[in-house]
Design a protein around this motif. Structure first.
Motif, short mmCIF file in Angstrom:
data_model
loop_
_atom_site.label_atom_id
_atom_site.label_comp_id
_atom_site.label_asym_id
_atom_site.label_seq_id
_atom_site.Cartn_x
_atom_site.Cartn_y
_atom_site.Cartn_z
N GLU A 1 0.82 -1.20 0.00
CA GLU A 1 0.00 0.00 0.00
C GLU A 1 0.86 1.25 0.00
O GLU A 1 0.53 2.24 -0.65
N GLU A 2 1.99 1.21 0.74
CA GLU A 2 2.89 2.36 0.71
C GLU A 2 4.04 2.13 -0.26
O GLU A 2 4.84 3.03 -0.51
N TYR A 3 4.17 0.94 -0.80
CA TYR A 3 5.27 0.57 -1.71
C TYR A 3 6.63 0.89 -1.11
O TYR A 3 7.55 1.30 -1.80
N ASP A 4 6.73 0.76 0.21
CA ASP A 4 8.00 0.99 0.90
C ASP A 4 8.57 -0.39 1.24
O ASP A 4 8.38 -0.90 2.34
N TYR A 5 9.25 -1.00 0.28
CA TYR A 5 9.75 -2.36 0.49
C TYR A 5 10.79 -2.41 1.60
O TYR A 5 10.95 -3.43 2.27
N SER A 6 11.48 -1.30 1.78
CA SER A 6 12.49 -1.26 2.83
C SER A 6 11.84 -1.41 4.21
O SER A 6 12.25 -2.22 5.04
N MET A 7 10.74 -0.62 4.41
CA MET A 7 10.02 -0.72 5.68
C MET A 7 9.38 -2.09 5.83
O MET A 7 9.42 -2.70 6.90
N ALA A 8 8.82 -2.60 4.73
CA ALA A 8 8.19 -3.92 4.78
C ALA A 8 9.19 -4.99 5.18
O ALA A 8 8.89 -5.86 6.01
N SER A 9 10.40 -4.90 4.64
CA SER A 9 11.42 -5.87 5.01
C SER A 9 11.76 -5.75 6.48
O SER A 9 11.94 -6.75 7.17
N ALA A 10 11.84 -4.50 6.96
CA ALA A 10 12.14 -4.31 8.38
C ALA A 10 11.07 -4.97 9.25
O ALA A 10 11.39 -5.68 10.21
N VAL A 11 9.79 -4.79 8.87
CA VAL A 11 8.71 -5.39 9.66
C VAL A 11 8.80 -6.92 9.58
O VAL A 11 8.65 -7.61 10.59
N ALA A 12 9.09 -7.43 8.36
CA ALA A 12 9.23 -8.88 8.23
C ALA A 12 10.36 -9.41 9.10
O ALA A 12 10.24 -10.48 9.71
N MET A 13 11.46 -8.67 9.16
CA MET A 13 12.59 -9.09 9.99
C MET A 13 12.19 -9.11 11.47
O MET A 13 12.51 -10.04 12.20
N ILE A 14 11.47 -8.05 11.89
CA ILE A 14 11.04 -7.99 13.29
C ILE A 14 10.10 -9.16 13.59
O ILE A 14 10.22 -9.83 14.62
N MET A 15 9.21 -9.44 12.61
CA MET A 15 8.29 -10.57 12.79
C MET A 15 9.08 -11.86 12.97
O MET A 15 8.81 -12.66 13.88
N GLY A 16 10.09 -12.06 12.12
CA GLY A 16 10.92 -13.26 12.22
C GLY A 16 11.64 -13.34 13.56
O GLY A 16 11.72 -14.41 14.17
N VAL A 17 12.15 -12.19 14.03
CA VAL A 17 12.90 -12.20 15.29
C VAL A 17 11.99 -12.57 16.46
O VAL A 17 12.37 -13.36 17.33
N VAL A 18 10.77 -12.01 16.48
CA VAL A 18 9.85 -12.33 17.58
C VAL A 18 9.52 -13.82 17.58
O VAL A 18 9.57 -14.50 18.61
N GLN A 19 9.21 -14.35 16.38
CA GLN A 19 8.90 -15.78 16.27
C GLN A 19 10.08 -16.61 16.75
O GLN A 19 9.93 -17.54 17.55
N LEU A 20 11.26 -16.23 16.26
CA LEU A 20 12.45 -17.00 16.58
C LEU A 20 12.73 -16.97 18.07
O LEU A 20 13.09 -18.00 18.66
N SER A 21 12.53 -15.79 18.72
CA SER A 21 12.90 -15.72 20.13
C SER A 21 11.96 -16.59 20.96
O SER A 21 12.41 -17.24 21.92
N ILE A 22 10.67 -16.66 20.61
CA ILE A 22 9.77 -17.55 21.35
C ILE A 22 10.17 -19.01 21.11
O ILE A 22 10.26 -19.82 22.04
N VAL A 23 10.46 -19.33 19.85
CA VAL A 23 10.84 -20.71 19.52
C VAL A 23 12.12 -21.10 20.26
O VAL A 23 12.21 -22.18 20.85
N VAL A 24 13.10 -20.20 20.25
CA VAL A 24 14.36 -20.51 20.92
C VAL A 24 14.14 -20.69 22.41
O VAL A 24 14.69 -21.61 23.03
N ALA A 25 13.30 -19.84 23.00
CA ALA A 25 13.02 -19.96 24.44
C ALA A 25 12.40 -21.32 24.74
O ALA A 25 12.80 -22.01 25.69
N VAL A 26 11.44 -21.73 23.90
CA VAL A 26 10.78 -23.02 24.15
C VAL A 26 11.76 -24.17 23.94
O VAL A 26 11.81 -25.11 24.74
N LEU A 27 12.57 -24.07 22.90
CA LEU A 27 13.49 -25.16 22.62
C LEU A 27 14.60 -25.23 23.67
O LEU A 27 15.09 -26.31 23.99
#
Lengths: 302, 276
Positions: free
Chosen positions: A260-286
């Motif tokens: 919608e904003e065509y800001d791929y840079s920001m979108a990538s940043a959000v995707a990275m943050i999403m990945g980090v949150v997922q990963l940190s929960i997974v790492v904590a559980v593992l």
């Protein structure tokens, strides 16, 4: 591959191909190369591309995207919103799945039930969202039944709020969690439980001291997979939830930035943050899983 | 199983069945709502519609250009199935038969796309595909869909290949077969049931794969599930029944393949994608 070893090599003249073959590298091993190249190109490369892109914002310094994300409550709030959906759903589906998996494990016609439960997974989140839109609506059969039974006096509002997304996640998430739990549970030898019963352990004791410890590592994996799925909720959060407010999950923020904003840079940043949150929960559980018993779950000798 | 006939155990069993029964009841209720609505002339504020009709199917077929969408869907799905088999099966064979340095790393590379949810890796992937000029057309959608399906085929096939006796291949080698001939005459017939199962699972998963297709598809490369999403998203533009008719067509498409797949695989295999 087939060139003989060079004369500098002091050892006996073993062809390079043979030495490589001894380490497991020969023509056959090369069959893995196309798949590896494919994933390097379309999985690993996009990841690093996105990572670099996120540090090259449209405007501002290197960290501008991340600064913007963590200073705007409309953006950083999505993490809490998504966790507030994903964690309860994962815990509830897991708590539902465990006892039912125990029950179904000893059932004769398991296959009918597992087939029924695989249907919502196969149909996917979009169809479930679409179906729930009419089913849970104020005139839908769900509310109608509750009204007829006299359990409620006015229709419950289950759409375009938290509960719509929650219920759709349960409908697709429960079968997933259940089938995974069942597949782990069928790896536990029933003889172990019978031995416990022979020695006088009651059902609760058998569960607590025998089955649960054997099952916990598998349950940790199940938790991770279900959580990651629920955390990446997208279509149902848009269609059944309130995508501007209470169910503005993180994937919506990423999607809006990109398309919608065509800001791929920001979108990538959000995707990275999403990945980090997922990963940190997974790492904590593992990491917690590492503390658990991880021995054989069979009852054989040795 | 150890029998237990005390009251508390019976109550507990009953509670479990009640939960699963309630779940299935709602699941079927939801599906039945869609199917009923797609055949309804008018359905407002009553238990059942005022009348029945099949005209929504023909109107949905025209309004949503379902013929085009279905043909695009099947082209994409069959390309994905074919290519993931072509790339995945040889790789699975190499991984099942050889132990080489760095194998653990390669296995991790194949596990990650199955563990990371599509929307997370889909956004950077779509960005790369847009920059490469591939997104927005069928090739981009196929490439994006292959990212989880190639590893899926590999991980399903490895245990299947491992259980085939290596002596059979050794015998073929003794008689002078090269790797290609070995594949065509020995392995392919032996592996056929496993390949069939893996590819059917890929097919079912790809028809229902929303996120990756959604992020990479253009107007001419939409699959059925993405078209359904847009129709629901723009609800109010079309009649509800028309959208429901499209949803029923989608359900039938998916469930037919699911039923075919279930003749060859166990339902748990659809989710138990990456054990350990």
């Amino acid at each position: 591959m087939t060139s003989p070893s060079s004369s500098i090599d002091p050892g006996p003249a073993i062809p390079l191909s043979q030495r490589l073959a001894a380490r497991g590298l020969d023509g056959l091993t090369l069959l893995v190369v196309p798949a590896v190249l494919f994933l390097l190109l379309l999985f690993i490369y996009p990841f690093f591309y996105g990572l670099f892109l996120s540090f090259n914002p449209k405007a501002g310094g290197t960290l501008a995207n991340y600064q913007r994300f963590f200073s705007d409550s409309f953006l950083y709030g999505t993490i809490a919103t998504t966790l507030w959906l994903a964690l309860p759903v994962t815990v509830i589906t897991l708590l539902m799945a465990i006892p039912i998996a125990f029950r179904v494990r000893v059932m004769k016609h398991q296959r009918l039930l597992t087939t029924i439960l695989v249907i919502p997974i196969t149909l996917g989140t979009v169809l479930v969202a679409q179906g729930l839109l009419s089913y849970l609506g104020p005139q839908g059969w769900f509310n109608r039944t509750l009204l007829t039974l006299g359990l409620i006096s006015t229709p419950v509002k289950l759409l375009h709020n938290y509960w719509g997304v929650f219920l759709s996640l349960v409908i697709t998430g429960f079968p997933f969690t259940f089938l995974l739990t069942l597949s782990y549970l069928s790896g536990v030898d029933p003889a172990l439980e019978q031995a416990g019963a022979t020695l006088g352990a009651g059902p609760w004791q058998r569960f607590k001291h025998i089955l649960l410890p054997l099952l916990l590592p598998g349950l940790a994996i199940t938790f991770c997979l279900s959580f990651v799925q629920a955390f990446s909720v997208f279509p149902s959060a848009v269609l059944l939830g309130a995508p501007a407010g209470p169910t503005r999950v993180i994937s919506i923020a990423a999607y809006q930035a990109a398309f919608e904003e065509y800001d791929y840079s920001m979108a990538s940043a959000v995707a990275m943050i999403m990945g980090v949150v997922q990963l940190s929960i997974v790492v904590a559980v593992l990491a917690a899983r590492g503390l658990l018993y991880r021995g054989p779950a069979g009852g054989g000798k040795g | 199983m150890v029998k237990d006939n005390r009251l508390s155990a019976r109550l507990w069993a009953f509670a479990n069945w009640a939960v699963i029964g309630f779940f299935i009841l709602n699941l079927f209720g939801m599906i039945a709502t869609v199917v009923t609505s797609s055949f309804a002339t008018r359905w407002l504020g009553t238990w059942l519609p005022a009348g029945w009709t099949t005209r929504w199917y023909s109107s949905a077929w025209d309004e949503f250009q379902l013929y085009d969408i279905l043909s695009v869907t099947f082209q994409i799905v069959f390309l994905v199935v074919f290519l993931s088999g072509l790339i995945g099966v040889p790789a699975a064979y190499a991984l099942a038969r050889r132990d080489f340095p760095g194998k653990k790393l390669v296995m991790l590379l194949f596990l990650l796309p199955l563990l990371v949810p599509p929307i997370t890796f889909g956004i950077p992937l779509a960005t790369v595909l847009y920059r490469a000029g591939l997104a927005g057309q069928m090739s981009g959608v196929v490439l994006a869909n292959l990212v989880p399906t190639v590893p899926f085929v590999i991980l399903v096939m490895i245990p299947f290949i491992e259980q085939i006796d290596t002596k059979i291949e050794a015998a073929a080698r003794v008689f002078g077969a090269n790797t290609f001939k070995l594949f065509i005459y020995i392995l392919l017939p032996l592996l056929a049931p496993g390949i069939l199962a893996a590819l059917l699972l890929v097919l079912v998963r790809t028809i229902a794969m929303f996120e990756l297709t959604f992020l990479t598809a253009g107007p001419t490369s939409q699959t059925l599930v993405v078209a359904l999403y847009y129709a629901v998203f723009a609800a109010g533009v079309r009649a509800v029944q028309s959208i429901d008719a499209m949803a029923v067509i989608y359900m039938v498409t998916t469930l037919v393949w699911l039923l075919i797949a279930l003749r060859f695989v166990n339902p748990t295999q659809i989710v138990a994608r990456a054990k350990r």
